[in-house]
Scaffold this active site. Structure first.
Site, PDB file in Angstrom:
ATOM      1  N   HIS A 155       8.689   8.327   4.287  1.00 26.20           N
ATOM      2  CA  HIS A 155       9.394   7.687   5.412  1.00 26.20           C
ATOM      3  C   HIS A 155      10.818   8.201   5.569  1.00 26.20           C
ATOM      4  O   HIS A 155      11.433   8.012   6.607  1.00 26.20           O
ATOM      5  CB  HIS A 155       9.409   6.161   5.209  1.00 26.20           C
ATOM      6  CG  HIS A 155       8.069   5.543   5.411  1.00 26.20           C
ATOM      7  ND1 HIS A 155       7.708   4.881   6.560  1.00 26.20           N
ATOM      8  CD2 HIS A 155       6.956   5.537   4.631  1.00 26.20           C
ATOM      9  CE1 HIS A 155       6.461   4.474   6.468  1.00 26.20           C
ATOM     10  NE2 HIS A 155       5.980   4.849   5.296  1.00 26.20           N
ATOM     11  N   ASP A 367      18.478  10.126   8.762  1.00 23.86           N
ATOM     12  CA  ASP A 367      17.516   9.025   8.837  1.00 23.86           C
ATOM     13  C   ASP A 367      16.124   9.617   8.991  1.00 23.86           C
ATOM     14  O   ASP A 367      15.950  10.563   9.774  1.00 23.86           O
ATOM     15  CB  ASP A 367      17.842   8.186  10.091  1.00 23.86           C
ATOM     16  CG  ASP A 367      17.611   6.699   9.899  1.00 23.86           C
ATOM     17  OD1 ASP A 367      16.761   6.357   9.070  1.00 23.86           O
ATOM     18  OD2 ASP A 367      18.288   5.901  10.573  1.00 23.86           O
TER      19      ASP A 367
HETATM   20  C1  GDG Z   1      12.831   3.505   6.602  1.00 26.29           C
HETATM   21  C2  GDG Z   1      13.553   4.821   6.935  1.00 26.29           C
HETATM   22  C3  GDG Z   1      12.216   4.980   9.046  1.00 26.29           C
HETATM   23  C4  GDG Z   1      16.786  -4.767  11.591  1.00 26.29           C
HETATM   24  N1  GDG Z   1      17.581  -5.823  11.791  1.00 26.29           N
HETATM   25  C5  GDG Z   1      16.787  -6.871  12.080  1.00 26.29           C
HETATM   26  C6  GDG Z   1      15.465  -6.443  12.066  1.00 26.29           C
HETATM   27  N2  GDG Z   1      15.499  -5.146  11.759  1.00 26.29           N
HETATM   28  C7  GDG Z   1      14.324  -4.265  11.672  1.00 26.29           C
HETATM   29  C8  GDG Z   1      14.301  -3.340  12.878  1.00 26.29           C
HETATM   30  C9  GDG Z   1      13.492  -2.159  12.371  1.00 26.29           C
HETATM   31  C10 GDG Z   1      13.788  -2.168  10.872  1.00 26.29           C
HETATM   32  O1  GDG Z   1      14.403  -3.413  10.553  1.00 26.29           O
HETATM   33  C11 GDG Z   1      14.729  -1.045  10.472  1.00 26.29           C
HETATM   34  O2  GDG Z   1      14.042   0.170  10.550  1.00 26.29           O
HETATM   35  P1  GDG Z   1      14.737   1.596  10.452  1.00 26.29           P
HETATM   36  O3  GDG Z   1      13.748   2.617  10.846  1.00 26.29           O
HETATM   37  O4  GDG Z   1      15.931   1.592  11.333  1.00 26.29           O
HETATM   38  O5  GDG Z   1      15.267   1.760   8.974  1.00 26.29           O
HETATM   39  P2  GDG Z   1      14.833   1.626   7.393  1.00 26.29           P
HETATM   40  O6  GDG Z   1      14.700   0.209   6.989  1.00 26.29           O
HETATM   41  O7  GDG Z   1      15.877   2.411   6.683  1.00 26.29           O
HETATM   42  O8  GDG Z   1      13.383   2.326   7.227  1.00 26.29           O
HETATM   43  C12 GDG Z   1      13.625   5.009   8.448  1.00 26.29           C
HETATM   44  C13 GDG Z   1      11.454   3.755   8.569  1.00 26.29           C
HETATM   45  O9  GDG Z   1      11.472   3.637   7.139  1.00 26.29           O
HETATM   46  C14 GDG Z   1       9.980   3.805   9.023  1.00 26.29           C
HETATM   47  O10 GDG Z   1       9.370   4.978   8.627  1.00 26.29           O
HETATM   48  O11 GDG Z   1      12.329   4.934  10.461  1.00 26.29           O
HETATM   49  O12 GDG Z   1      14.240   6.246   8.754  1.00 26.29           O
HETATM   50  O13 GDG Z   1      14.858   4.831   6.372  1.00 26.29           O
HETATM   51  O14 GDG Z   1      12.120  -2.364  12.562  1.00 26.29           O
HETATM   52  O15 GDG Z   1      13.727  -4.035  13.962  1.00 26.29           O
HETATM   53  N3  GDG Z   1      14.430  -7.253  12.339  1.00 26.29           N
HETATM   54  C15 GDG Z   1      14.715  -8.559  12.650  1.00 26.29           C
HETATM   55  N4  GDG Z   1      15.991  -9.057  12.645  1.00 26.29           N
HETATM   56  C16 GDG Z   1      17.050  -8.242  12.376  1.00 26.29           C
HETATM   57  O16 GDG Z   1      18.202  -8.701  12.367  1.00 26.29           O
HETATM   58  N5  GDG Z   1      13.705  -9.407  12.955  1.00 26.29           N
END
Ligand code: GDG
Length: 480
Positions: A155, A367
Site C-alpha cells: 500500500h 504517499d
Molecule cells: C495507506 C497509504 C494508501 C481520515 N480522516 C477521517 C477518516 N479518514 C480516512 C479517509 C481515508 C483514510 O482515512 C486515509 O487514507 P489515506 O490513503 O489518505 O492514507 P493512509 O492511512 O496512510 O493509508 C496510502 C492507503 O494505505 C490505501 O492503499 O492510499 O498511501 O499510506 O479513507 O477517509 N475517516 C473518517 N473520519 C475522519 O476524520 N470517518
C-alpha cells in the site's frame, strides 16, 4: 472494523486508515477471512471474542485475531514497521532507527501470521497479504506448504535502489518478495523501482516486461508483478454525498463557518502527509495574495495516529504552533483562517466537508496512493471543487489530467496553485473534476480487486493499459 474497549465492555467500530477503509467493502462483498492484529494487547478467552464472532453477520466476513504481546508490539509494530520500513519506503532515511532487535521481532511476528494462515487456510484458498509489515509471510508459509496461492499488495511506495540499499536486511527483504505468486504495487513508479532493485541486486532474475503483468523468473519460481492503483467505493461516496442527511449537515456547517471558500485537508497525523508544508503554503498565499484574506478558510482535520511515538508528538506540536501563528497573524473579528480539528470526523461529516469544499488540498511528501484525494472527487457531485494534489502522491498518476499538481517542497508554488484554483472559471473546474470522476468511477475498489485477481489467474488481456507514470514537466510551472 476494529475492537474498542469502553467502560461497559467491548464494541466493534469502523477502523481508521486507508487500508482498512479500502478493504472492508471488498470483504463484505466477497466474503472471506481477515487474519489481523486487533490493534491492542489482548488475552485469549476474554469477552472480546464473543463480540468479534457476533459482528460476523454485520460485516459479512470472519475475523481471526493474531495476538501480540506488548514486547512484540514494540519491536515489530513500533519498531520494524513504524521506525524502519515506513520511513525508509517513504524516502525519509533520517526518521529510521535500524535497531537489530526490531528485525528479530519482525521475523517472529511474521512467523505468527504464517502459522495462523496455515491453521485457517485451505489448500485451494487464495491468500492475499496486505502491506509492508508482513513481507515475509509467504516465505514462511512456503516452508511448510507450497500449495497455497499467495499474493501481496504494497500500500505504500516502493523506494528507489539507493534508498533500499541503506536497509541492513535489504537482501532478505528483497528475496522474501519473490516467494509470492503475484506482487502488486500502487503506481508505475513503484513497480519500476522494484524492478530496478531486482535488476541491480539479483541480475540472475529474468524479467519479461512486455505485458501489463510482468513476469520475473528466478530458479524454479515465476513471480508476476503488476501495477494496481487502489480505488475507493466511488458509488457509496457519491450516494452518501447526495443524501438529505449530508445536505442538512452542509447547511449547518455553512451557518457555523460563514461564506468563506473552504480548503479542506484530511490526514492521519503523519510526517509523510506534508502538514507543515501545507500550512506554510496557506500562510504564504495569505501573505502574497492579500485579496484572499477573509475569503478562504483552511479546514484541517488531523486524525490521531501512533500517539506514543515521540516524532509524532513533535509533529503535532509543530502543526499546532503553525495553526496558532497563522490564526494569530491574520484573524479578524468575523474570520479565523485555519479551522483545526485533532480528532476523527464521523463519516457523514467528512463527506459533507468534501462536497462543500472549493479545494481539496493534498500535500504528501510521498504517499502510496492517498485515498482522501479520491474521496474528495467522489463527493464533488456539483463539480465545483478543484483538487490541488502533490505530485508525490500515488494518486497523481491517475488524476494528472484533472488535478493541479504541486511539489510539496515548493511553498510558493503551492500558494500560487491555491490562488489559481480559487480564480479558475466554473467551466474549467467542472471539466477537470469530470475527468477525474470518470476515472475513479471506473477504476473503483471492486475494479481493483477484480483486476488483481485476474492477474493472479493470468486472464488480464494483453492490450490492457494502465495510467502512465506521472512525470513532472521540466518547464517551470507559472500560474501568474
Ligand atoms: C495507506 C497509504 C494508501 C481520515 N480522516 C477521517 C477518516 N479518514 C480516512 C479517509 C481515508 C483514510 O482515512 C486515509 O487514507 P489515506 O490513503 O489518505 O492514507 P493512509 O492511512 O496512510 O493509508 C496510502 C492507503 O494505505 C490505501 O492503499 O492510499 O498511501 O499510506 O479513507 O477517509 N475517516 C473518517 N473520519 C475522519 O476524520 N470517518
Amino acid at each position: 472494523m476494529v475492537l474498542a474497549k469502553h467502560d461497559g465492555g467491548w464494541t466493534l467500530k469502523p477502523g481508521s486508515g486507508g487500508l482498512v477503509n479500502a478493504l472492508a467493502p471488498v470483504l463484505s462483498h466477497r466474503g472471506g477471512v481477515w487474519i489481523g492484529w486487533p490493534g491492542m494487547p489482548l488475552e485469549r478467552g476474554g469477552p472480546w471474542e464473543a463480540v468479534l464472532a457476533e459482528g460476523y453477520r454485520e460485516r459479512g466476513y470472519d475475523m481471526v485475531p493474531v495476538l501480540l504481546s506488548e514486547e512484540e508490539v514494540k519491536g515489530f509494530y513500533e519498531g520494524f514497521a513504524n521506525a524502519i520500513l515506513w520511513p525508509l519506503f517513504h524516502d525519509l532515511l533520517g526518521q529510521c532507527n535500524f535497531q537489530p532487535s526490531f528485525w528479530y521481532a519482525y521475523l517472529e511476528v511474521n512467523e505468527k501470521f504464517a502459522d495462523s494462515v496455515l491453521r485457517h487456510g485451505r489448500r485451494d484458498d487464495f491468500l492475499w497479504v496486505q502491506d509492508y509489515q508482513l513481507i515475509h509471510v509467504a516465505e514462511m508459509v512456503r516452508r511448510k506448504s507450497e500449495a497455497l496461492r499467495i499474493g501481496f499488495f504494497l500500500h505504500i511506495p516502493f523506494p528507489p535502489l539507493d534508498i533500499l540499499l541503506k536497509l541492513p536486511w535489504r537482501g532478505q527483504i528483497l528475496k522474501a518478495f519473490l516467494a509470492y505468486d503475484l506482487l502488486g504495487f500502487q503506481t508505475p513508479r513503484d513497480t519500476r523501482n522494484f524492478l530496478a532493485c531486482l535488476r541491480a541486486l539479483l541480475p540472475e532474475a529474468e524479467i519479461a516486461d512486455d505485458h501489463p503483468v510482468i513476469e520475473v523468473r528466478l530458479g524454479s519460481r515465476t513471480v508476476k508483478v503488476g501495477t494496481f492503483p487502489i480505488g475507493i467505493d466511488f458509488q457509496a461516496y457519491e450516494e452518501t454525498a447526495s443524501s438529505p442527511r449530508v445536505a442538512r449537515r452542509i447547511a449547518e456547517l455553512r451557518g457555523q463557518i460563514g461564506p468563506a471558500h473552504l480548503i479542506v485537508g484530511v490526514d492521519r497525523l503523519d510526517y509523510t502527509k506534508g502538514l507543515p508544508e501545507r500550512l506554510e503554503a496557506f500562510r504564504n498565499a495569505l501573505q502574497r495574495h492579500a485579496e484572499l484574506r477573509e475569503q478562504v478558510m483552511l479546514f484541517q482535520v488531523v486524525v490521531p495516529s501512533r500517539e506514543g511515538v515521540p516524532e509524532y508528538q513533535a509533529l503535532k506540536a509543530h502543526v499546532e504552533r503553525l495553526v496558532g501563528e497563522i490564526n494569530g497573524e491574520f484573524s479578524t473579528a468575523g474570520w479565523v483562517p485555519v479551522h483545526y480539528q485533532y480528532r476523527s470526523l464521523r463519516r457523514h461529516d467528512l463527506i459533507a466537508l468534501y462536497r462543500m469544499a472549493r479545494i481539496g488540498f493534498v500535500t504528501s511528501i510521498k504517499d502510496g496512493m492517498n485515498l482522501v484525494a479520491k474521496e474528495f472527487c467522489a463527493c464533488q457531485i456539483e463539480g465545483r471543487g478543484v483538487l490541488v494534489l502533490s505530485e508525490f502522491a500515488g494518486a497523481a498518476a491517475q488524476l494528472q489530467s484533472g488535478a493541479l499538481l504541486v511539489n510539496p517542497h515548493d511553498i510558493e508554488g503551492m500558494a500560487d496553485a491555491l490562488k489559481a484554483a480559487l480564480d479558475m472559471s466554473e467551466e474549467e473546474r467542472r471539466w477537470r473534476m469530470e475527468e477525474m470522476r470518470k476515472i475513479l468511477r471506473e477504476q473503483d475498489i471492486f475494479w481493483w480487486v477484480d483486476y488483481y485477481l485476474q492477474a493472479a489467474l493470468g486472464t488480464v488481456p494483453d492490450d490492457f493499459r494502465m495510467p502512465a507514470e506521472y512525470v513532472p514537466p521540466l518547464e517551470i510551472e507559472e500560474y501568474f
